[in-house]
Scaffold this active site. Structure first.
Site, PDB file in Angstrom:
ATOM      1  N   SER A 286     -31.907 -48.642 -51.238  1.00 53.03           N
ATOM      2  CA  SER A 286     -32.532 -49.703 -50.365  1.00 53.03           C
ATOM      3  C   SER A 286     -32.279 -50.952 -51.040  1.00 53.03           C
ATOM      4  O   SER A 286     -31.996 -51.787 -50.022  1.00 53.03           O
ATOM      5  CB  SER A 286     -34.088 -49.171 -50.442  1.00 53.03           C
ATOM      6  OG  SER A 286     -34.301 -48.103 -49.663  1.00 53.03           O
TER       7      SER A 286
ATOM      8  N   THR B  99     -41.036 -44.902 -51.783  1.00 53.21           N
ATOM      9  CA  THR B  99     -40.475 -43.591 -52.089  1.00 53.21           C
ATOM     10  C   THR B  99     -41.115 -42.444 -53.047  1.00 53.21           C
ATOM     11  O   THR B  99     -42.222 -42.856 -53.432  1.00 53.21           O
ATOM     12  CB  THR B  99     -38.934 -43.550 -52.407  1.00 53.21           C
ATOM     13  OG1 THR B  99     -38.161 -42.651 -52.255  1.00 53.21           O
ATOM     14  CG2 THR B  99     -38.694 -44.455 -53.637  1.00 53.21           C
TER      15      THR B  99
ATOM     16  N   LYS C 108     -45.221 -41.492 -51.577  1.00 57.99           N
ATOM     17  CA  LYS C 108     -45.351 -41.755 -50.098  1.00 57.99           C
ATOM     18  C   LYS C 108     -46.580 -41.220 -49.444  1.00 57.99           C
ATOM     19  O   LYS C 108     -46.916 -41.535 -48.594  1.00 57.99           O
ATOM     20  CB  LYS C 108     -43.862 -40.955 -49.345  1.00 57.99           C
ATOM     21  CG  LYS C 108     -42.637 -41.531 -49.762  1.00 57.99           C
ATOM     22  CD  LYS C 108     -41.538 -40.568 -49.089  1.00 57.99           C
ATOM     23  CE  LYS C 108     -40.923 -41.120 -48.040  1.00 57.99           C
ATOM     24  NZ  LYS C 108     -39.487 -40.698 -47.655  1.00 57.99           N
TER      25      LYS C 108
ATOM     26  N   ASP D 181     -39.051 -42.634 -40.903  1.00 63.72           N
ATOM     27  CA  ASP D 181     -37.831 -41.489 -41.296  1.00 63.72           C
ATOM     28  C   ASP D 181     -37.396 -40.855 -39.774  1.00 63.72           C
ATOM     29  O   ASP D 181     -36.231 -40.552 -39.723  1.00 63.72           O
ATOM     30  CB  ASP D 181     -38.439 -40.467 -42.261  1.00 63.72           C
ATOM     31  CG  ASP D 181     -38.074 -41.025 -43.677  1.00 63.72           C
ATOM     32  OD1 ASP D 181     -37.264 -42.029 -43.796  1.00 63.72           O
ATOM     33  OD2 ASP D 181     -38.734 -40.424 -44.639  1.00 63.72           O
TER      34      ASP D 181
ATOM     35  N   ALA E 266     -38.803 -27.360 -45.686  1.00 64.74           N
ATOM     36  CA  ALA E 266     -40.240 -27.725 -45.177  1.00 64.74           C
ATOM     37  C   ALA E 266     -40.772 -28.735 -45.960  1.00 64.74           C
ATOM     38  O   ALA E 266     -42.122 -28.702 -46.084  1.00 64.74           O
ATOM     39  CB  ALA E 266     -40.990 -26.329 -45.073  1.00 64.74           C
TER      40      ALA E 266
ATOM     41  N   LEU F  98     -29.560 -33.944 -44.238  1.00 64.19           N
ATOM     42  CA  LEU F  98     -30.178 -35.218 -44.599  1.00 64.19           C
ATOM     43  C   LEU F  98     -29.596 -35.614 -46.002  1.00 64.19           C
ATOM     44  O   LEU F  98     -29.749 -36.742 -46.352  1.00 64.19           O
ATOM     45  CB  LEU F  98     -31.602 -35.042 -44.762  1.00 64.19           C
ATOM     46  CG  LEU F  98     -32.288 -35.240 -43.519  1.00 64.19           C
ATOM     47  CD1 LEU F  98     -31.873 -34.827 -42.241  1.00 64.19           C
ATOM     48  CD2 LEU F  98     -33.816 -34.923 -43.566  1.00 64.19           C
TER      49      LEU F  98
ATOM     50  N   TYR G 105     -27.136 -37.141 -48.454  1.00 67.82           N
ATOM     51  CA  TYR G 105     -26.066 -38.159 -48.483  1.00 67.82           C
ATOM     52  C   TYR G 105     -25.303 -38.517 -49.608  1.00 67.82           C
ATOM     53  O   TYR G 105     -24.480 -39.446 -49.691  1.00 67.82           O
ATOM     54  CB  TYR G 105     -26.499 -39.494 -47.559  1.00 67.82           C
ATOM     55  CG  TYR G 105     -27.674 -40.266 -48.369  1.00 67.82           C
ATOM     56  CD1 TYR G 105     -27.210 -41.020 -49.472  1.00 67.82           C
ATOM     57  CD2 TYR G 105     -28.876 -39.945 -47.925  1.00 67.82           C
ATOM     58  CE1 TYR G 105     -28.493 -41.550 -49.909  1.00 67.82           C
ATOM     59  CE2 TYR G 105     -29.836 -40.460 -48.479  1.00 67.82           C
ATOM     60  CZ  TYR G 105     -29.612 -41.232 -49.557  1.00 67.82           C
ATOM     61  OH  TYR G 105     -30.820 -41.830 -50.244  1.00 67.82           O
TER      62      TYR G 105
END
Ligand code: NAP
Length: 280
Positions: A23, A68, A72, A109, A136, A224, A226
């Protein structure tokens, strides 16, 4: 008279650890690109210091934060206003410190996930059939909320720990169909959208492998994860003829609403943005 000068807006990301976060590179790039006077700072904050940090940071010029792991979920209880989607997901990734002193918490998100697919695969028609989703955890919750919002008729979910998938069904309703992890490949039959939300495939973790015989080549497959950008799962799905989308775009798109609220300008998510983050 420094008191008359406008304060330079500060934002940042809090977590523990925080060194891995992309970020700062992303927001730093946007600040430079748009010539905005502002700073975006990574901060490692321990759980025990979280409440104090959220009280102190607005006082020294912070206009908001990304949040993060592991904060969260906890920040929801410390915010004054929580969006419906953040409450449903049970986690926030974006905080805004309002001028009236209130802390506003949102979760971007899911919208970032959808914006990435719309940009990278404009032909994607999620309402045309079921989605098959693996995992999940927190990310799965955000993705399921977003898939329901865009009208996906059925979301098949399998998770190593079945109880967590069952919890998704009770939280998100009957569109969520729980399948056995060991038979997860069966979920691919007729799926229009296929999503890996597990941490499998991340650098340092085992790969996510699935027999893809039942996969329709017209399906859209996304991961998701990366790091790496191209997971083995995406490579195999592409070899099976599917359109594949990597997870970096979700990271970029989820960041845009926070940047806009803090610094006053909606940033572009484009090839130059991707390149800036990848080269950082
Ligand atoms: P999380 O809450 O810790 O959930 C982790 C998930 O991965 C759970 O479903 C877990 O299953 C599963 N898992 C982990 N190790 C496994 C293994 N060895 N075998 C089978 N399943 C395993 O994490 P999260 O926040 O949901 O994040 C999940 C992934 O999404 C991470 O890789 C994260 O980096 C990525 N992510 C990407 C973005 C983006 O912007 N692209 C945004 C958020 C997250 P159990 O329940 O059985 O433990």
């Amino acid at each position: 008279m420094t008191g008359d000068l406008p304060r330079i807006p500060l934002a940042g990301v809090i977590g523990a650890p925080i060194a891995h976060s992309r970020s700062p590179a992303l927001h730093g790039y946007w600040l430079r690109r748009y010539g905005i006077k502002g700073h975006y700072i990574p901060m490692e904050i321990a759980q025990a210091d979280l409440r104090d940090a959220l009280q102190f940071l607005p006082r020294v010029g912070f206009v908001g934060l990304n949040v993060t792991i592991p904060h969260k979920e906890t920040v929801l209880g410390l915010a004054d206003i929580v969006t419906d989607r953040a409450a449903l997901i049970g986690a926030a990734n974006t905080l805004i410190f309002r001028k009236d002193g209130k802390i506003f918490a949102d979760n971007t998100d899911g919208s970032g996930f959808i914006a990435n697919l719309r940009q990278e695969a404009p032909q994607w028609q999620p309402t045309r059939g079921p989605a098959a989703l693996f995992g999940a955890g927190g990310a799965a919750r955000a993705v399921i909320a977003a898939l329901i919002e865009v009208g996906v008729p059925e979301i098949r979910v399998a998770n190593r720990t079945r109880a967590r998938a069952e919890a998704l069904r009770s939280d998100f309703g009957a569109k969520v169909m729980v399948h056995e992890w060991v038979q997860a490949a069966n979920m691919l039959d007729g799926a229009v959208t296929v999503v890996n939300t597990t941490a499998l495939g991340m650098t340092g973790k085992p790969e996510f492998h699935l027999p893809l015989d039942a996969l329709d080549p017209r399906a859209l497959v996304t991961d998701l994860v990366y790091t790496p950008l191209r997971t083995a799962f995406l490579e195999e799905a592409q070899a099976a003829g599917c359109t594949v989308v990597d997870g970096l775009g979700m990271l970029l798109h989820q960041a845009a609403p926070g940047f806009e609220r803090w610094f006053g300008l909606r940033p572009e998510v484009d090839g130059a943005t991707r390149a800036a983050v990848l080269s950082a």
